[in-house]
Scaffold this active site. Structure first.
Site, PDB file in Angstrom:
ATOM      1  N   ARG A 144       0.807  -1.222   0.000  1.00 43.04           N
ATOM      2  CA  ARG A 144       0.000   0.000   0.000  1.00 43.04           C
ATOM      3  C   ARG A 144       0.840   1.271   0.000  1.00 43.04           C
ATOM      4  O   ARG A 144       0.536   2.200  -0.758  1.00 43.04           O
ATOM      5  CB  ARG A 144      -0.935   0.003   1.225  1.00 43.04           C
ATOM      6  CG  ARG A 144      -1.998   1.074   1.121  1.00 43.04           C
ATOM      7  CD  ARG A 144      -3.013   0.746   0.015  1.00 43.04           C
ATOM      8  NE  ARG A 144      -3.579   1.954  -0.557  1.00 43.04           N
ATOM      9  CZ  ARG A 144      -3.503   2.292  -1.837  1.00 43.04           C
ATOM     10  NH1 ARG A 144      -2.853   1.536  -2.695  1.00 43.04           N
ATOM     11  NH2 ARG A 144      -4.062   3.375  -2.280  1.00 43.04           N
ATOM     12  N   TYR A 145       1.856   1.380   0.858  1.00 45.57           N
ATOM     13  CA  TYR A 145       2.680   2.587   0.852  1.00 45.57           C
ATOM     14  C   TYR A 145       3.300   2.795  -0.520  1.00 45.57           C
ATOM     15  O   TYR A 145       3.251   3.894  -1.092  1.00 45.57           O
ATOM     16  CB  TYR A 145       3.782   2.513   1.911  1.00 45.57           C
ATOM     17  CG  TYR A 145       4.918   3.477   1.624  1.00 45.57           C
ATOM     18  CD1 TYR A 145       4.739   4.847   1.809  1.00 45.57           C
ATOM     19  CD2 TYR A 145       6.142   3.031   1.127  1.00 45.57           C
ATOM     20  CE1 TYR A 145       5.760   5.745   1.512  1.00 45.57           C
ATOM     21  CE2 TYR A 145       7.159   3.918   0.830  1.00 45.57           C
ATOM     22  CZ  TYR A 145       6.968   5.270   1.018  1.00 45.57           C
ATOM     23  OH  TYR A 145       7.968   6.161   0.704  1.00 45.57           O
ATOM     24  N   MET A 146       3.905   1.760  -1.056  1.00 43.70           N
ATOM     25  CA  MET A 146       4.555   1.871  -2.361  1.00 43.70           C
ATOM     26  C   MET A 146       3.551   2.232  -3.455  1.00 43.70           C
ATOM     27  O   MET A 146       3.859   3.011  -4.362  1.00 43.70           O
ATOM     28  CB  MET A 146       5.262   0.559  -2.697  1.00 43.70           C
ATOM     29  CG  MET A 146       6.350   0.169  -1.720  1.00 43.70           C
ATOM     30  SD  MET A 146       7.096  -1.416  -2.169  1.00 43.70           S
ATOM     31  CE  MET A 146       8.205  -1.672  -0.785  1.00 43.70           C
ATOM     32  N   THR A 148       0.856   4.054  -3.099  1.00 51.70           N
ATOM     33  CA  THR A 148       0.520   5.479  -3.030  1.00 51.70           C
ATOM     34  C   THR A 148       1.645   6.338  -3.606  1.00 51.70           C
ATOM     35  O   THR A 148       1.393   7.369  -4.219  1.00 51.70           O
ATOM     36  CB  THR A 148       0.238   5.918  -1.577  1.00 51.70           C
ATOM     37  OG1 THR A 148       1.400   5.725  -0.759  1.00 51.70           O
ATOM     38  CG2 THR A 148      -0.941   5.156  -0.992  1.00 51.70           C
TER      39      THR A 148
END
Length: 338
Positions: A144-146, A148
């Site tokens: 998820r972080y990557m 975004t």
């Protein structure tokens, strides 16, 4: 010298970049959500809050961003939530994606030049065997972080396609002293030295020093360069080399078992689900395992070289972790000052 509008200036890369910009003679207007966060972030780097113009606001509020930015010459957008914690997913989407659109749109509206967007190597993975390069297509990472950061990268590249003077920088996974919020990389090193990470995946990822990233951002503050994409200095570090360096720096044995990433990824997915309900941070993170699985490499012939050996970067990080109270002298080992 320019009046530079900075977001994320109380974070790890952002605070070091503010210090580098100040050393280069620029004036700083810093957007911060809490004024109380400014002094702890900047004073360890030799800055006083009076050295910057602090404006309170949040990048998710487009009106506030535009009002605060008006009158500035250049923009450094370093605000981002960097976390593999599943509890941060909703806020991450709002800040990393919507906030980027707000900041870059406002920067174009006021005519800023340059507009520096701090991306990440994570926005380019998986690279499918190709070395990291700013000309790679935007990645489709399964974390998820990557994801975004990849979405924010698409926004920045669209502004570049429109001809806006947007410079995109790509920091590697970043270590170094004076991390105001004990971010993911510093926290992982701390967990290792506290004996909380006995199992490691194979593979590796690119690592850099926060001080090199800060100098890159100061150098990027030249108008008239047009759209650019700049890799930050870094080197590929395998997980075995990472452990070997930590042992050398601290003098500790740090026993660990290495398993192929396909065998460790399911464990990461389990902890990702558990973290949603667990009030304590779980050090085994799916995002870190996935980054090792992608095993992104740098072309050493063309990638900018770090200014320090990796052992020096890790030594400075461990020493700071001890001096700031995050590690005992025993955990820091011989990295702790005599």
């Amino acid at each position: 010298m320019a009046l530079v509008f900075v977001t994320g200036g109380t974070g790890f890369i952002g605070s070091h970049s503010v210090a580098a910009l100040h050393r280069a003679g620029h004036r700083i207007r810093l957007l911060a959500r809490r004024e109380s966060a400014v002094r702890p972030a900047l004073e360890p780097l030799g800055l006083h809050p009076a050295d910057v113009d602090v404006v309170l606001g949040d990048i998710t509020d487009a009106t506030t961003v535009t009002r605060a930015m008006t009158g500035c010459d250049a923009v450094l957008h370093a605000a981002s939530i960097y976390s593999f914690d599943s509890r941060a997913h909703r806020r991450m989407q709002s800040v990393n994606v919507d906030g980027t659109e707000n900041v870059l749109a406002a920067a174009r509206w006021i005519g800023a030049d340059p507009i520096v967007h701090v991306s990440s190597f994570a926005a380019l993975i998986p690279t499918r065997g190709r070395p990291l390069d700013g000309n790679l297509p935007v990645g489709k990472p399964r974390e998820r972080y990557m994801a975004t950061k990849a979405e924010a990268e698409l926004i920045a590249r669209q502004h570049q396609s429109d001809g806006a003077p947007v410079t995109i920088t790509y920091p590697m996974a970043t270590l170094g002293p004076h991390d105001p919020h004990l971010g993911d990389q510093s926290a992982r090193l701390r967990s290792l030295l506290l004996g909380r990470l006995p199992i490691w995946p194979t593979g590796g990822y690119p690592l850099g020093d926060v001080r090199d990233v800060a100098e890159l951002h100061a150098d990027a503050m030249r108008p008239g360069q047009g759209p650019r994409r700049l890799l930050a200095p870094g080197r590929y570090v395998s997980t075995s080399d990472y452990l070997r360096t930590a042992r050398f720096v601290t003098g500790h044995r740090l026993p660990a078992v290495f398993l192929p990433t396909p065998a460790v990824l399911p464990v990461g997915l389990l902890t990702l689900a558990l973290q949603r309900i667990c009030p304590w941070h779980i050090p085994v993170e799916y995002g870190a395992i996935y980054a090792c699985h992608c095993d992104a490499r740098l072309d050493e012939r063309t990638a900018p070289a770090p200014s320090r050996p990796f052992a020096e970067t890790m030594l400075d990080t461990v020493r700071w972790l001890h001096e700031s109270g995050h590690l005992t002298r025993r955990a820091a080992g011989r990295a702790a000052p005599a």
